[in-house]
Design a protein around this motif. Structure first.
Motif, PDB file in Angstrom:
ATOM      1  N   PRO A  29     -52.232   3.382  32.014  1.00  0.00           N
ATOM      2  CA  PRO A  29     -51.122   2.701  31.350  1.00  0.00           C
ATOM      3  C   PRO A  29     -50.419   3.527  30.271  1.00  0.00           C
ATOM      4  O   PRO A  29     -50.938   4.530  29.777  1.00  0.00           O
ATOM      5  CB  PRO A  29     -51.778   1.462  30.724  1.00  0.00           C
ATOM      6  N   HIS A  30     -49.261   3.029  29.893  1.00  0.00           N
ATOM      7  CA  HIS A  30     -48.411   3.623  28.861  1.00  0.00           C
ATOM      8  C   HIS A  30     -48.914   3.235  27.461  1.00  0.00           C
ATOM      9  O   HIS A  30     -49.857   2.448  27.322  1.00  0.00           O
ATOM     10  CB  HIS A  30     -46.972   3.135  29.039  1.00  0.00           C
ATOM     11  N   ALA A  31     -48.263   3.773  26.438  1.00  0.00           N
ATOM     12  CA  ALA A  31     -48.604   3.438  25.054  1.00  0.00           C
ATOM     13  C   ALA A  31     -48.414   1.947  24.817  1.00  0.00           C
ATOM     14  O   ALA A  31     -47.358   1.392  25.102  1.00  0.00           O
ATOM     15  CB  ALA A  31     -47.736   4.247  24.089  1.00  0.00           C
ATOM     16  N   GLY A  32     -49.446   1.310  24.286  1.00  0.00           N
ATOM     17  CA  GLY A  32     -49.404  -0.124  24.055  1.00  0.00           C
ATOM     18  C   GLY A  32     -49.683  -0.933  25.301  1.00  0.00           C
ATOM     19  O   GLY A  32     -49.771  -2.165  25.231  1.00  0.00           O
ATOM     20  N   GLY A  33     -49.800  -0.269  26.433  1.00  0.00           N
ATOM     21  CA  GLY A  33     -49.983  -0.961  27.701  1.00  0.00           C
ATOM     22  C   GLY A  33     -51.439  -1.281  27.978  1.00  0.00           C
ATOM     23  O   GLY A  33     -52.351  -0.834  27.286  1.00  0.00           O
ATOM     24  N   SER A  34     -51.639  -2.067  29.024  1.00  0.00           N
ATOM     25  CA  SER A  34     -52.978  -2.482  29.409  1.00  0.00           C
ATOM     26  C   SER A  34     -53.104  -2.429  30.922  1.00  0.00           C
ATOM     27  O   SER A  34     -52.126  -2.221  31.649  1.00  0.00           O
ATOM     28  CB  SER A  34     -53.269  -3.893  28.907  1.00  0.00           C
TER      29      SER A  34
END
Length: 255
Positions: A29-34
């Motif tokens: 996942p991306h930054a802040g992603g889950s």
């Protein structure tokens, strides 16, 4: 080796288990992603592939754990999770920050002779391309929120719910620090092919910066440009799935 029960683990989630699939796709996942960001990917590609989405510390059900503010440390922490998955052809797909973690994890696995068969690096400039003016992780909460809003990749309900927003801010700030302080080892090159995917209007990655991923593989390279911004894949899911499906079908045919 046999794959562990990823559903019971902290790091790896199988939303649509496919125990008989000929290959595996691991999503970063991306930054802040889950991990849940990749639920649609899992739904689209399973059971043809064993799709595993990663869950970093500091978010959702891992919120009580400290975030890891360094790309290299994240890659190191993932190795015990990824090594047992190499008993089948393994493909990495990383979006934004996830592309960097996938790259570093692939480097580590290749040192052990167990690397992925392909890396899909999405929405992120090449590891050797830096922007010295990036400082999101140093901003106040309002500044971090403004940055995330500008990328149009977060559910608007998060911004409308003050309590929820305060819950996700630590992970966001930590992830931005990991990305903005990341530096690749000079001359870092993978032996597996790389496909770079990017939106044609991504403020975080120019097409030239995406094309520079070519410098990080000694194998084949491809660049796929889609209409859209940083989260082009949310607006073009069918096109992205077509690219991934073609690759996974080819891997299955060779298995």
């Amino acid at each position: 080796m046999t794959a562990p029960d990823a559903d019971a683990g902290l790091w790896a989630r199988r939303f649509h288990p496919a125990p008989l699939a000929p290959s595996r796709l691991v999503c970063f996942p991306h930054a802040g992603g889950s991990a849940s960001f990749f639920f649609p990917v899992s739904a689209a590609l399973s059971p043809g592939a064993d799709v595993i989405a990663l869950q970093y510390p500091g978010r959702q059900d891992r919120r009580a754990e400290p975030c890891i503010e360094d790309i290299h440390r994240l890659a190191d922490a993932l190795l015990p999770v990824l090594r047992p998955l190499t008993d089948r052809p393994l493909t990495f797909f990383g979006h934004s920050m996830g592309a960097l973690i996938a790259f570093e994890a692939a480097r580590r696995l290749e040192r052990d002779g167990e690397g992925p068969v392909h890396l899909f690096a999405s929405g992120r400039r090449a590891p050797s391309r830096y922007r010295e003016d990036e400082d999101v992780h140093k901003r106040d909460d309002e500044g971090v929120v403004a940055e995330v809003r500008s990328l149009s990749g977060t559910d608007p309900q998060v911004f409308a719910d003050e309590e929820l927003l305060r819950m996700v801010l630590p992970a966001l700030r930590s992830d931005y620090k990991a990305v903005e302080t990341y530096r690749s080892e000079p001359g870092s090159v993978l032996r597996c092919p790389i496909t770079a995917l990017t939106g044609d209007n991504d403020p975080k990655t120019t097409i030239d910066e995406a094309r520079a991923w070519q410098e990080h593989t000694s194998a084949a390279f491809d660049l796929q440009v889609f209409q859209g911004g940083h989260f082009y894949l949310s607006g073009r899911p069918g096109e992205v799935m077509k690219v991934l499906s073609a690759h996974l079908d080819a891997v299955a045919a060779e298995a």
